[in-house]
Design an enzyme around this catalytic site. Structure first.
Site, PDB file in Angstrom:
ATOM      1  N   HIS A   1       0.866  -1.171   0.000  1.00  0.00           N
ATOM      2  CA  HIS A   1       0.000   0.000   0.000  1.00  0.00           C
ATOM      3  C   HIS A   1       0.906   1.225   0.000  1.00  0.00           C
ATOM      4  CE1 HIS A   1      -2.778   3.004   1.698  1.00  0.00           C
ATOM      5  NE2 HIS A   1      -3.784   2.199   1.437  1.00  0.00           N
TER       6      HIS A   1
ATOM      7  N   ASP B   1       3.427  -4.236   8.182  1.00  0.00           N
ATOM      8  CA  ASP B   1       2.162  -3.527   8.016  1.00  0.00           C
ATOM      9  C   ASP B   1       1.053  -4.557   8.150  1.00  0.00           C
ATOM     10  OD1 ASP B   1      -0.149  -2.329   7.145  1.00  0.00           O
ATOM     11  OD2 ASP B   1       0.635  -1.672   5.210  1.00  0.00           O
TER      12      ASP B   1
ATOM     13  N   GLN C   1      -4.100  -5.082   6.954  1.00  0.00           N
ATOM     14  CA  GLN C   1      -5.027  -5.998   6.309  1.00  0.00           C
ATOM     15  C   GLN C   1      -5.062  -7.380   6.956  1.00  0.00           C
ATOM     16  OE1 GLN C   1      -7.239  -5.319   3.885  1.00  0.00           O
ATOM     17  NE2 GLN C   1      -6.600  -3.184   3.900  1.00  0.00           N
TER      18      GLN C   1
ATOM     19  N   LYS D   1      -9.947  -1.068  10.690  1.00  0.00           N
ATOM     20  CA  LYS D   1      -9.880  -2.337   9.966  1.00  0.00           C
ATOM     21  C   LYS D   1     -10.335  -3.508  10.842  1.00  0.00           C
ATOM     22  CE  LYS D   1      -7.451  -0.395   6.519  1.00  0.00           C
ATOM     23  NZ  LYS D   1      -7.993  -0.149   5.166  1.00  0.00           N
TER      24      LYS D   1
ATOM     25  N   CYS E   1      -4.815   2.303  -3.708  1.00  0.00           N
ATOM     26  CA  CYS E   1      -3.601   2.890  -3.120  1.00  0.00           C
ATOM     27  C   CYS E   1      -2.407   1.945  -3.262  1.00  0.00           C
ATOM     28  CB  CYS E   1      -3.807   3.263  -1.653  1.00  0.00           C
ATOM     29  SG  CYS E   1      -5.016   4.564  -1.390  1.00  0.00           S
TER      30      CYS E   1
END
Length: 414
Positions: free
Chosen positions: A126, A204, A207, A230, A368
Site C-alpha cells: 500500500h 504492516d 489488512q 480495519k 492505493c
C-alpha cells in the site's frame, strides 16, 4: 448457527445494525471491509458511555474524571499489548492509524540511513508503506529496493534474500497481507532472513489484524502497525508496536505537550516510552473504542473469525472464477481478506457503481497500490470484494448474481 462457516452469524449480525438497512431499495451487502469494517454495538456503547460519564483529558489532571479517563486509556493499551502478545504495554504507541505509524518510524529511521544503505519494501505495498520509505531514501541518499513478485503474486523470497546478502540493508518494510491480491506474506520467514543479515523489520498488519495471528514475539518483527477501523474500531486510531530496546533508541518526530519530561530555553528532555511518541492530547476515546473492538473479536473467537473469513473469501473467489468475462487478479498460495478482479471491456468504476445500484458495496480503483497495479501487473484499476466474518454465504451469492447481471449489461454483444 451457520455450520458451514462455524459461527453464529445471526447473533453476530445483531450487533451491527448498519447491516440491516436497504441501499437503493435492496438489502445492503457490504463487501468493502478491506477499506473499513463496521462497528458493533458494544464499541458504540463504550464510546458514548465514556463521553457521558468519564470524559476528561488524560495524564494531566488530578481530578476524578481525568483519573478515570487516564485509567481507561492505559487499560486500553494493555488490551492491545495482550492482543499482540507484546512484552510490555510500553511497546504500544497509539497513533491515528497505520499511515501515521509507518511515517513515525520512517521519519525516525531516516537518521540511520546514508548512501550505501538500503530500505527494502515489496511490490505488494500500500502507498502508506511505500512512499514514506521512498521519500526517506531520497532524502538520505539510501537505496530504495522494491522486492519483485512471483507470477502468482507472492513476494519473491529468493530475490529478497539475494538483496539482503548483497549487504547494506537497514530495514525491510512489508505488508502481512496485500490489500489488492490478498497474498499472505510469510512475515516470520521475512524476519528470519532480514535478521540474519542485520536488518530490522516493520510489518504492516492493516489488512491482517482481523484474520491472521499477530503474536509479535512469535513473528519476531521489530515494528508492527495497524488501524482500528480495519478491526471493528473507530476511525482515527491506530497502533505502532515496537520492540522496547529499539523503540527507545528512536527520536520523536513530532513534538508538543505531554511527551516532554522537562523544557527549558536551552534543552528539552523527553518522557519514557510510550508517552514520548504521543504528543498532544491523544485520541483516548478512540483507544477505548479500539480496545473494546479487540475484546469483541476475542469474544467471538479469533480462530472462528479467521476460519469464517477464509471460507467466505474462498467462496467469493469461486463465484468470481465461475463468472464469464471476469478475470481474478493473482493466484497466491494463501489468500486472505480480499479478492480483486476485472471485467473484460468494462471500467472498474462502472462495475462498482452498477453493483451499488443493486445494493452491493465493493471497492474500485487503484487501491492505493499503484506500483503493484501499474508497474507489476499492468492493470491500473480493479474491483475488490472483501468479506468480513459478519457477512454470509447468501450475501456472496447475492453479490455473484448482481455481478452476473452487471457483466451482461456492460459486455458488448457479439
Amino acid at each position: 448457527m451457520d455450520t458451514e462457516f462455524a459461527l453464529d452469524v445471526e447473533r453476530v449480525r445483531a450487533d451491527f445494525p448498519i447491516l440491516s438497512q436497504e441501499v437503493n431499495g435492496r438489502p445492503l451487502v457490504y463487501l468493502d471491509n478491506g477499506a473499513t469494517t463496521q462497528v458493533p454495538n458494544p464499541v458504540l456503547d463504550a464510546v458514548v458511555a465514556h463521553y457521558r460519564t468519564d470524559n476528561a483529558n488524560v495524564h494531566r489532571g488530578i481530578h476524578t474524571l481525568s483519573e478515570r479517563s487516564t485509567a481507561k486509556l492505559e487499560a486500553s493499551r494493555e488490551v492491545v499489548r495482550a492482543f499482540l502478545n507484546a512484552a510490555s504495554a510500553d511497546e504500544v504507541v497509539f497513533t491515528s492509524g497505520t499511515t501515521a505509524s509507518v511515517n513515525m518510524v520512517a521519519c525516525a529511521w531516516e537518521a540511520r540511513l546514508a548512501p550505501g544503505q538500503c530500505v527494502v519494501v515489496s511490490a505488494l505495498e500500500h502507498h502508506a508503506n511505500f512512499v514514506p520509505w521512498q521519500q526517506a531514501c531520497m532524502r538520505s541518499g539510501a537505496e530504495f529496493f522494491v522486492c519483485p513478485l512471483t507470477a502468482e503474486g507472492e513476494v519473491d523470497l529468493g530475490a529478497l534474500e539475494a538483496r539482503l546478502a548483497a549487504g547494506g540493508v537497514s530495514l525491510v518494510a512489508m505488508a502481512h497481507v496485500s490489500n489488492v491480491l490478498g497474498t499472505v506474506v510469510p512475515v516470520g520467514e521475512v524476519v528470519r532472513l532480514a535478521h540474519a543479515h542485520g536488518a530490522a523489520v516493520l510489518v504492516d498488519a492493516a489488512q491482517s489484524v482481523r484474520h491472521e495471528p499477530l503474536d509479535v514475539r512469535e513473528i519476531g518483527c521489530d515494528f508492527l502497525c495497524f488501524s482500528g477501523h480495519k478491526v471493528l474500531g473507530p476511525t482515527g486510531i491506530g497502533v505502532l508496536y515496537g520492540k522496547g530496546e529499539l523503540l527507545g533508541q528512536l527520536a520523536p518526530s513530532w513534538y508538543g505537550g505531554e511527551m516532554v519530561a522537562q523544557v527549558t530555553a536551552a534543552l528539552t528532555t523527553f518522557e519514557e516510552l510510550p508517552l514520548r511518541f504521543e504528543p498532544g492530547t491523544p485520541n483516548y476515546v478512540g483507544a477505548l473504542g479500539l480496545a473494546t473492538a479487540l475484546d469483541y473479536v476475542e469474544g467471538v473467537g479469533r480462530k472462528a473469525v479467521a476460519a469464517r473469513e477464509a471460507a467466505l473469501t474462498a467462496y467469493a473467489e469461486e463465484r468470481l472464477r465461475a463468472t464469464k468475462g471476469v478475470q481474478v487478479v493473482g493466484s497466491p498460495a494463501r489468500r486472505a481478506g480480499c479478492v480483486s478482479f476485472c471485467v473484460e471491456g468494462a471500467h472498474p468504476f462502472d462495475i462498482a457503481t452498477l453493483l451499488d445500484k443493486l445494493g452491493v458495496a465493493v471497492r474500485s480503483g487503484s487501491q492505493c497500490a499503484q506500483p503493484l497495479l501499474d508497474e507489476t501487473l499492468g492493470i491500473h484499476k480493479v474491483v475488490r470484494v472483501s468479506p468480513a466474518f459478519y457477512n454470509t454465504r447468501e450475501e456472496i451469492d447475492a453479490f455473484g448474481e448482481a455481478l452476473e447481471r452487471v457483466v451482461r449489461l456492460v459486455t458488448p454483444r457479439g
